[in-house]
Scaffold this motif. Sequence first.
Motif, PDB file in Angstrom:
ATOM      1  N   UNK A 123       1.296  -0.865  -0.256  1.00  0.00           N
ATOM      2  CA  UNK A 123      -0.417   0.101  -0.243  1.00  0.00           C
ATOM      3  C   UNK A 123       1.309   1.256   0.382  1.00  0.00           C
ATOM      4  N   UNK A 124       1.870   1.578   0.723  1.00  0.00           N
ATOM      5  CA  UNK A 124       2.830   2.317   0.581  1.00  0.00           C
ATOM      6  C   UNK A 124       4.022   2.286  -0.645  1.00  0.00           C
ATOM      7  N   UNK A 125       3.625   1.750  -1.331  1.00  0.00           N
ATOM      8  CA  UNK A 125       4.882   1.425  -2.495  1.00  0.00           C
ATOM      9  C   UNK A 125       4.288   3.018  -3.584  1.00  0.00           C
ATOM     10  N   UNK A 126       5.810   3.590  -3.215  1.00  0.00           N
ATOM     11  CA  UNK A 126       5.420   4.824  -4.429  1.00  0.00           C
ATOM     12  C   UNK A 126       6.372   4.779  -4.624  1.00  0.00           C
ATOM     13  N   UNK A 127       6.535   5.865  -6.289  1.00  0.00           N
ATOM     14  CA  UNK A 127       7.894   5.771  -7.358  1.00  0.00           C
ATOM     15  C   UNK A 127       8.234   7.126  -7.767  1.00  0.00           C
ATOM     16  N   UNK A 128       7.689   8.178  -7.548  1.00  0.00           N
ATOM     17  CA  UNK A 128       7.985   9.855  -7.656  1.00  0.00           C
ATOM     18  C   UNK A 128       7.974  10.142  -6.400  1.00  0.00           C
ATOM     19  N   UNK A 129       8.138  11.985  -6.009  1.00  0.00           N
ATOM     20  CA  UNK A 129       7.829  12.519  -4.857  1.00  0.00           C
ATOM     21  C   UNK A 129       6.660  13.600  -4.907  1.00  0.00           C
ATOM     22  N   UNK A 130       5.495  14.098  -4.243  1.00  0.00           N
ATOM     23  CA  UNK A 130       4.629  13.775  -4.159  1.00  0.00           C
ATOM     24  C   UNK A 130       4.464  15.456  -4.260  1.00  0.00           C
ATOM     25  N   UNK A 131       5.653  16.013  -3.775  1.00  0.00           N
ATOM     26  CA  UNK A 131       5.503  17.348  -3.590  1.00  0.00           C
ATOM     27  C   UNK A 131       5.807  18.044  -4.835  1.00  0.00           C
ATOM     28  N   UNK A 132       6.599  17.453  -6.219  1.00  0.00           N
ATOM     29  CA  UNK A 132       6.558  17.698  -7.819  1.00  0.00           C
ATOM     30  C   UNK A 132       5.925  17.479  -7.806  1.00  0.00           C
ATOM     31  N   UNK A 133       5.441  16.102  -7.833  1.00  0.00           N
ATOM     32  CA  UNK A 133       4.072  15.697  -8.910  1.00  0.00           C
ATOM     33  C   UNK A 133       3.078  16.341  -9.826  1.00  0.00           C
ATOM     34  N   UNK A 134       2.468  17.910  -9.468  1.00  0.00           N
ATOM     35  CA  UNK A 134       1.406  18.272  -9.800  1.00  0.00           C
ATOM     36  C   UNK A 134       1.953  18.911 -10.361  1.00  0.00           C
ATOM     37  N   UNK A 162       5.361   7.220 -12.214  1.00  0.00           N
ATOM     38  CA  UNK A 162       6.449   6.334 -12.208  1.00  0.00           C
ATOM     39  C   UNK A 162       7.747   6.689 -13.961  1.00  0.00           C
ATOM     40  N   UNK A 163       7.291   7.872 -14.367  1.00  0.00           N
ATOM     41  CA  UNK A 163       7.810   8.335 -15.514  1.00  0.00           C
ATOM     42  C   UNK A 163      10.031   8.247 -15.227  1.00  0.00           C
ATOM     43  N   UNK A 164       9.921   7.959 -14.059  1.00  0.00           N
ATOM     44  CA  UNK A 164      11.392   8.321 -14.262  1.00  0.00           C
ATOM     45  C   UNK A 164      12.524   7.271 -13.712  1.00  0.00           C
ATOM     46  N   UNK A 165      11.488   5.795 -13.021  1.00  0.00           N
ATOM     47  CA  UNK A 165      11.795   4.268 -12.761  1.00  0.00           C
ATOM     48  C   UNK A 165      11.323   3.875 -14.291  1.00  0.00           C
ATOM     49  N   UNK A 166      10.802   4.376 -14.965  1.00  0.00           N
ATOM     50  CA  UNK A 166      10.352   3.228 -16.654  1.00  0.00           C
ATOM     51  C   UNK A 166      11.575   4.163 -17.290  1.00  0.00           C
ATOM     52  N   UNK A 167      11.516   5.086 -17.634  1.00  0.00           N
ATOM     53  CA  UNK A 167      12.594   5.463 -18.354  1.00  0.00           C
ATOM     54  C   UNK A 167      14.191   5.020 -17.957  1.00  0.00           C
ATOM     55  N   UNK A 168      14.246   5.314 -16.643  1.00  0.00           N
ATOM     56  CA  UNK A 168      15.860   4.087 -15.884  1.00  0.00           C
ATOM     57  C   UNK A 168      15.594   2.435 -16.540  1.00  0.00           C
ATOM     58  N   UNK A 169      14.439   2.057 -16.479  1.00  0.00           N
ATOM     59  CA  UNK A 169      14.454   0.399 -16.869  1.00  0.00           C
ATOM     60  C   UNK A 169      14.650   0.492 -18.047  1.00  0.00           C
ATOM     61  N   UNK A 170      13.876   1.083 -19.222  1.00  0.00           N
ATOM     62  CA  UNK A 170      13.659   1.165 -20.575  1.00  0.00           C
ATOM     63  C   UNK A 170      15.269   0.847 -21.274  1.00  0.00           C
ATOM     64  N   UNK A 171      15.912   2.093 -21.010  1.00  0.00           N
ATOM     65  CA  UNK A 171      16.665   2.603 -21.181  1.00  0.00           C
ATOM     66  C   UNK A 171      18.352   1.039 -21.030  1.00  0.00           C
ATOM     67  N   UNK A 172      17.925   0.829 -19.543  1.00  0.00           N
ATOM     68  CA  UNK A 172      19.159  -0.922 -19.166  1.00  0.00           C
ATOM     69  C   UNK A 172      18.122  -2.052 -19.841  1.00  0.00           C
ATOM     70  N   UNK A 173      17.198  -1.923 -20.843  1.00  0.00           N
ATOM     71  CA  UNK A 173      16.667  -2.978 -21.896  1.00  0.00           C
ATOM     72  C   UNK A 173      17.199  -2.909 -23.325  1.00  0.00           C
ATOM     73  N   UNK A 174      17.352  -1.345 -23.234  1.00  0.00           N
ATOM     74  CA  UNK A 174      17.435  -1.587 -24.651  1.00  0.00           C
ATOM     75  C   UNK A 174      19.128  -1.012 -25.121  1.00  0.00           C
ATOM     76  N   UNK A 175      20.251  -1.145 -23.871  1.00  0.00           N
ATOM     77  CA  UNK A 175      21.133  -1.241 -23.757  1.00  0.00           C
ATOM     78  C   UNK A 175      22.027  -3.167 -23.610  1.00  0.00           C
ATOM     79  N   UNK A 176      21.618  -3.264 -22.785  1.00  0.00           N
ATOM     80  CA  UNK A 176      21.694  -4.778 -21.892  1.00  0.00           C
ATOM     81  C   UNK A 176      21.747  -6.163 -23.119  1.00  0.00           C
ATOM     82  N   UNK A 177      21.320  -5.954 -24.205  1.00  0.00           N
ATOM     83  CA  UNK A 177      20.449  -7.326 -25.588  1.00  0.00           C
ATOM     84  C   UNK A 177      21.022  -6.690 -26.168  1.00  0.00           C
ATOM     85  N   UNK A 178      21.515  -7.486 -27.830  1.00  0.00           N
ATOM     86  CA  UNK A 178      21.594  -6.690 -29.598  1.00  0.00           C
ATOM     87  C   UNK A 178      20.717  -8.672 -29.926  1.00  0.00           C
TER      88      UNK A 178
END
Length: 627
Positions: free
Chosen positions: A257-268, A279-295
């Motif tokens: 219930x408490x899992x959060x992925x960004x700051x509520x202070x700057x979300x608005x 969830x944009x911040x961790x999504x972009x980092x995750x996708x970049x890893x997927x691109x660069x880890x496999x040919x």
Amino acid sequence: MASNNRPLSDKELQNEIQRIMNGDFQNDSYLESGDEIDNEWEEEDRLEVESKSTDSNISDFGEEVNNERDNVNGTNLVIANQPLDNPIYGESSTSSEENIPLSIIAASLKRKRNIIKPKSIRLKGKNGYKWSTKLPQLSKRTARRNIVHFISGSKVGGEVCSEIVDYFLLFFSEDILNRIVVHTNEEIAKQAEKYTSNTPTISILSKMELLALFGILVMTAVKKDNHLNAKQMFDSTISGSFYKGCMSCERFIFLVNCLRFDSKKTRTERLKNDAFAHIREIWNTFIETCRTSYTPSSYLTIDEQLLGFRGRCPFRMYIPNKPSKYGIKIVMLCDSSSKYMIDASPYLGKSTHTGGLPLSNYYIKELTKSVHGTHRNITMDNWFTSVGIADELLSDPYKLTIIGTIRKNKKEIPPEMLELAKRKPQSSMFCFDKSKTLLSYMSKKNKLVLLLSTMHEGAEISEINNKPIIILNYNETKSGVDTFDQMCSNMSCSRKTRRWPLCIFYGMVNTTCVNSYVLYCCNNLKNGEKPLRRYQFMIHLAHQLARPWMEHRLSGTTLRRKLRQTIQEILKIEKRFDNATQVEGKRTLCYYCPSRLRRMTTIYCTHCKHAMCGEHRGKSCTECLQD
């Protein structure tokens, strides 16, 4: 003899075979001067033979060739504009005395009957787009757009992984874990104000405990317990003792219930420009890893995945042909052979910023950024395919080919390609424009399929099942995303939730499990080792994620006795009682016996300081204990 404008009857086919076997090639009915279309095709074939004979000694130094793209289906091809030594295309260049097997001639004539030639050489679409029914002149060399310069497999990041858990942590990096811990602790501090007493249930989250939470989610995917409520999950009679060994049921519910992925202070402020800001911040980092880890390999697939969700979401979609029907649409690019997810982008409805491009074109160009200029082939369905995007992808900086079904309402489609009258099942009609090939294929009666390809040249027909090679290639490469989605569904950690960012998070965990397994298999096969099955891989992953936190719990002094024994069984820590010496102390209850037995003792273990009765006391001498 019947005209070539219609298919041969069975009797005419037998007469044609007999005439060819007798060596009579002078009066071919489909080479008559009155047949304008056949004359054009024959003339082109003759030019092809002459060009091959005159240019056989000329080498092309302007094209660099490393390794050619492999044929996907591995079958022999019959090219419609092949040399004239094939009896179905005209006069034989070999002597009439040579014996040609009757079965080969019959099969060749059957393939010719399956290709329909329009009456006109030039075809036009509804918008005036011009196509030609002439077969293009083929070169001996592989076309530049089909030449690739790479070997598929894991890159540097994936090659250094030694343990199974390292593959998982490659995608959920330190940056992502730290962000989740920080923002989740902010929510925990806010929720803790509602509690009257400070209990372990509402304590601060650590990175080690977060990994244990990941371990629980992975184990629910393996055991298919994700549909159970928390109480059933943590009931050892139903789901075993693994979940209990990681944390309590109340703690698990509280953390989810408490899992959060960004700051509520700057979300608005961020939501004004991005509806995916939660969830944009961790999504972009995750996708970049997927691109660069496999040919990836030569063939990629672009399609959509629907993450099931029925709660409130500004970009929730309804897709009736998907199992979940309602949910969040993720457009993704996957490897057709290994099913590795290379890139993905969520569909945000009207909030999607396409830069003025059509939505389908935007996703194609955005998702293929990591493979631009590599001459790979992209397989897509009719939502993405168009003549315009086919031309764009062939040019700089994209340099990609496509195979895809195309909708019949496209203005570039000639009306002749849509006619159903006098068409037989498994009949094909081809038309060409530069590097594009448009195929009209009737799979069954009154069912027409249109495909557009920039990878194929000419009217190629398979010798095995007499189907166009474009159809076979499309069928073998179209299921990359669908198979990836199926693998995620078979072992899914997604749980019911009313928060759409948590739904995206569960999807990221499922994607990580699939991608991690692909990298693991690539490395093991490269090293000549046999990889584990996916079920065993997931179990090992769950245990390795949870093990550090379980060991941390064992080091505490307030852990209940039964729970301690449960964790020791999970971690396979042997219970040894033969290290106790006759050290007397305060009379108390035996640590290992149930409290209801009330077994009192004054003997303590010199190592763990636990009180032990005679049943749990060792019988070794002091010399053996020292050894």
